[in-house]
Design an enzyme around this catalytic site. Structure first.
Site, short mmCIF file in Angstrom:
data_model
loop_
_atom_site.label_atom_id
_atom_site.label_comp_id
_atom_site.label_asym_id
_atom_site.label_seq_id
_atom_site.Cartn_x
_atom_site.Cartn_y
_atom_site.Cartn_z
N THR A 200 0.65 -1.20 -0.01
CA THR A 200 0.11 -0.04 0.03
C THR A 200 1.00 1.18 0.10
O THR A 200 2.03 1.29 0.51
CB THR A 200 -0.78 -0.15 1.31
OG1 THR A 200 -1.97 -1.12 1.19
CG2 THR A 200 -1.49 1.42 1.52
N GLY A 230 -10.48 -2.34 3.20
CA GLY A 230 -9.62 -2.23 4.53
C GLY A 230 -9.76 -0.74 4.87
O GLY A 230 -10.68 0.18 4.87
N GLY A 251 -0.99 -1.72 6.59
CA GLY A 251 -1.17 -3.00 7.79
C GLY A 251 -2.39 -3.71 7.44
O GLY A 251 -2.96 -3.51 6.46
N GLY A 253 -5.60 -4.16 7.58
CA GLY A 253 -6.66 -3.24 7.49
C GLY A 253 -7.63 -3.33 8.73
O GLY A 253 -8.03 -2.66 9.30
N1 ASP Z 1 -3.89 -1.58 4.67
C1 ASP Z 1 -4.26 -2.21 3.76
C2 ASP Z 1 -5.62 -2.92 3.55
O1 ASP Z 1 -5.73 -3.61 4.53
C3 ASP Z 1 -3.09 -2.94 3.34
C4 ASP Z 1 -1.78 -2.55 3.14
O2 ASP Z 1 -1.52 -1.85 3.95
O3 ASP Z 1 -1.00 -3.11 2.29
O4 ASP Z 1 -6.41 -2.92 2.70
#
Ligand code: ASP
Length: 337
Positions: A200, A230, A251, A253
């Site tokens: 992300t 997320g 993170g 989510g």
């Molecule tokens: N936070 C993002 C999600 O849960 C994923 C990530 O941070 O890579 O969609």
């Protein structure tokens, strides 16, 4: 002293013309927690990922050093990362269970507390551009799916064929996840289903007027289903900015939503007078893990203090240091190659 140093660095070819040595603006970016394990990272890959982070910093820095707004800077930095295939946002985003891309993004202007977000879009080349348009050109904060795309079309935002986002690497990742899921019983799946998230992207910036902004963009999690959304497009969870603080998160989510991570960090700074570092470390390293989640954030204060805590193996990240130099890193504390 600062000017002397700038002149010396410029003369040595170490500083680009027009880039101020500045504590008067700040920019921090991330390309996601859950970086590729160090053992799998090749020198060539690391070079390419760092080059993309560098490009993203350059795009934001060009705006800030010319006196532009934090909002413009975070948008520009995130667009570069969305266009790079190495991160889980825009081109190269992870695939859903059905093998599609469903993209989420959000942006917030700390000076005005205005915000915009989109979730589950499939044809918008740069979801962060659409999130900003939701903020500036609609009476709403969040639009989803087909409706968001209809809005995008209506205001002339660039749409692409869904195949544009797809890369062979993400397809393989989905096949791996599907294979693993098939090998597990339902009970095992429920007990051990730690998600694969990777890459992300996000940016936080402080402009010369002291304005703060934050932006985040993602494809979500590999193998996601049922319209799962997320934290990234949720204001207060994946993104938040006010007059004190700007945060972009990456993170697991579900946990970042439950802990309202981005807002909690800014609230600790505003209400308790916590430093950016203390507030972000407390939330990322203690509050979220206690719930069972993991990930990282970039957080920036109005005085330029910033912090980049994570509790995953690595977090792709970049920042501008006190001398105005662009820096990038992946693993903890400068231990990358
Ligand atoms: N936070 C993002 C999600 O849960 C994923 C990530 O941070 O890579 O969609």
């Amino acid at each position: 002293m600062r000017h002397f140093l700038a002149a010396a660095l410029a003369a040595a070819g170490l500083l680009e013309p027009g880039v101020s040595l500045s504590a008067d603006y700040s920019l921090v970016i991330h390309g996601g927690a859950g970086a590729m394990p160090r053992a799998e990272m090749t020198a060539a890959r690391e070079r390419d990922v760092r080059a993309a982070l560098e490009e993203s910093l350059k795009a934001g820095q060009a705006i800030l050093s010319a006196g532009g707004s934090a909002l413009d800077a975070v948008s520009a930095s995130v667009v570069v990362l969305e266009d790079s295939p190495y991160f889980n946002a825009g081109k190269g985003a992870v695939l859903t269970h059905e093998g599609r891309n469903e993209l989420d993004a959000s942006i917030m202007d700390g000076a005005t507390l205005r915000a915009g977000a989109v979730a589950g879009v499939r044809r918008v080349r740069n979801p962060i551009v659409l999130a900003r348009a939701v903020m500036e050109k609609s009476p709403h904060v969040m639009l989803t799916g087909k409706g968001a795309e209809e809005f995008a079309r209506g205001i002339g935002i660039r749409l692409v064929e869904p195949g544009y986002f797809r890369t062979e690497e993400r397809w393989q990742q989905l096949q791996d996840e599907l294979g693993k899921a098939a090998a597990r019983t339902q009970a095992q799946a429920e007990a051990t289903d730690a998600p694969s998230y990777l890459g992300t992207v996000g940016a936080v910036a402080r402009d010369r007027k002291g304005g703060l902004a934050a932006a985040t963009s993602t494809g979500g999690m590999t193998n996601k289903r049922w319209g799962r959304v997320g934290d990234s497009p949720i204001i207060g969870a994946g993104t938040y900015a006010n007059a004190h603080c700007a945060v972009s998160a990456t993170g697991w989510g579900e946990f970042y939503i439950r802990a309202a991570v981005a807002h909690d960090i800014c609230a600790r700074v505003a209400y308790r007078g916590d430093s950016i570092r203390a507030a972000s470390e407390e939330v990322v390293l203690r509050v979220v893990p206690k719930l069972g989640g993991d990930g990282g954030v970039i957080a920036l204060g109005r005085d330029g203090e910033f912090s980049m805590p994570f509790n995953t193996a690595g977090m792709y990240r970049g920042w501008i240091d006190a001398e105005g130099q662009r820096r990038t890193d992946i693993y903890p504390d400068g231990s990358s190659r």
